[in-house]
Write an enzyme that holds these catalytic residues in place. Structure first.
Site, PDB file in Angstrom:
ATOM      1  N   SER A  61       0.813  -1.221   0.000  1.00  0.00           N
ATOM      2  CA  SER A  61       0.000   0.000   0.000  1.00  0.00           C
ATOM      3  C   SER A  61       0.843   1.266   0.000  1.00  0.00           C
ATOM      4  CB  SER A  61      -0.936   0.014   1.218  1.00  0.00           C
ATOM      5  OG  SER A  61      -0.185   0.001   2.430  1.00  0.00           O
ATOM      6  N   ARG A  65       2.644   6.166  -3.551  1.00  0.00           N
ATOM      7  CA  ARG A  65       3.224   7.491  -3.312  1.00  0.00           C
ATOM      8  C   ARG A  65       4.701   7.428  -2.897  1.00  0.00           C
ATOM      9  NH1 ARG A  65       0.650   5.284   0.666  1.00  0.00           N
ATOM     10  NH2 ARG A  65       1.247   5.551   2.844  1.00  0.00           N
ATOM     11  N   ASN A 123       3.059  10.945  11.920  1.00  0.00           N
ATOM     12  CA  ASN A 123       2.239  11.042  13.128  1.00  0.00           C
ATOM     13  C   ASN A 123       2.753  12.191  13.984  1.00  0.00           C
ATOM     14  OD1 ASN A 123       3.944   9.869  15.604  1.00  0.00           O
ATOM     15  ND2 ASN A 123       4.458   8.665  13.773  1.00  0.00           N
ATOM     16  N   CYS A 165       3.417  25.714  19.111  1.00  0.00           N
ATOM     17  CA  CYS A 165       2.910  27.082  19.204  1.00  0.00           C
ATOM     18  C   CYS A 165       1.585  27.254  18.465  1.00  0.00           C
ATOM     19  CB  CYS A 165       3.922  28.077  18.635  1.00  0.00           C
ATOM     20  SG  CYS A 165       5.313  28.469  19.713  1.00  0.00           S
ATOM     21  N   CYS A 173      -0.551  14.587  22.702  1.00  0.00           N
ATOM     22  CA  CYS A 173      -0.887  13.314  22.066  1.00  0.00           C
ATOM     23  C   CYS A 173       0.269  12.337  22.254  1.00  0.00           C
ATOM     24  CB  CYS A 173      -1.161  13.531  20.577  1.00  0.00           C
ATOM     25  SG  CYS A 173      -1.363  12.003  19.649  1.00  0.00           S
ATOM     26  N   CYS A 238       7.897  25.316  23.843  1.00  0.00           N
ATOM     27  CA  CYS A 238       9.011  26.263  23.887  1.00  0.00           C
ATOM     28  C   CYS A 238       8.875  27.334  24.956  1.00  0.00           C
ATOM     29  CB  CYS A 238       9.241  26.886  22.510  1.00  0.00           C
ATOM     30  SG  CYS A 238       7.929  27.977  21.939  1.00  0.00           S
TER      31      CYS A 238
END
Length: 240
Positions: A61, A65, A123, A165, A173, A238
């Site tokens: 798959s 690309r 991700n 930011c 996450c 930051c």
């Protein structure tokens, strides 16, 4: 220099600029769709040292690309498949594969040997690792991301807005599982080519770098727009 004759003809490059490209060191984080086009462009520019970070194997798959990989490399490590492509295209380039999962414990040590880091991960957990680490170094990160027909690029260093930011809601996450969504190669290649152009400008210290600027590409509308970014005083990364 014969291979790079058309590069050298550019007044912004010349022989001295080409030698600088040949001596430069770029770390490509992710050997998938973005990474394929980024590495092809870096190899054509004559970037002399390319590091590749990826922990995955080539799957069927991927091939819609990720053109560096082929039917003959299905099941092999992506870093080795990508290295083979680059070396066949330009054997003078030093290619160093890192079959590792990049995380906050090893990123800084890996960055030491490179001038520019290019974010081709798929991700946000891994992308934030890159951005967080850049904030503690003198290196430059070229962020890129794609989903469906949309893509984005910006250039980040310790003096600019970081990734957290402008998307702080995703910062915490902790999941690095890639969600499945549709994506086609022209959008991926467009965004990756812009990332490679950013790296080119950073290496040669040219104007127009997308620092504090988010470039958004809409492939369906063939539309580009820029959003000005500023350091977020309450940034979870930051600002600390």
């Amino acid at each position: 220099m014969g291979r790079y004759d058309r590069n050298v003809l550019l007044k912004n490059v010349g022989e001295s600029g080409q030698k600088k490209l040949n001596a430069s060191r770029v770390l490509v984080c992710g050997a998938g769709g973005l990474g394929s086009t980024v590495m092809a462009n870096l190899a054509s520019l004559g970037v002399g040292h390319i590091g590749i970070v990826d922990n995955d194997k080539v799957e069927l798959s991927n091939l819609n690309r990720q053109f560096m990989h082929k039917m003959t490399t299905l099941g092999t490590d992506k870093v080795e498949s990508a290295k083979e492509w680059v070396k066949l295209y330009n054997p003078d380039i030093e290619v160093i594969p890192y079959k590792i999962k990049l995380d906050k414990n090893n990123a800084a040590e890996l960055f030491v040997n490179y001038d520019v880091i290019i974010d081709c991960f798929d991700n946000y957990y891994s992308k934030f690792v890159l951005s967080d680490t850049i904030m503690k170094t003198d290196k430059t990160l070229i962020h890129g991301g794609v989903e469906e027909f949309l893509g984005q690029v910006c250039t980040i260093d310790k003096n600019s807005a970081c990734l957290a930011c402008f998307i702080p809601e995703l910062y915490n996450c902790s999941c690095d599982i890639v969600q499945r969504y549709g994506i086609i190669s022209p959008v991926v290649s467009t965004v990756a080519s812009i990332q490679a152009m950013e790296a080119f400008k950073v290496i040669l210290n040219l104007d127009g770098v997308l620092r504090n600027t988010l470039l958004i590409y809409d492939g369906l509308r063939q539309d580009f727009r820029k959003i000005h970014l500023e350091k977020n005083k309450k940034c979870p990364s930051c600002a600390k």
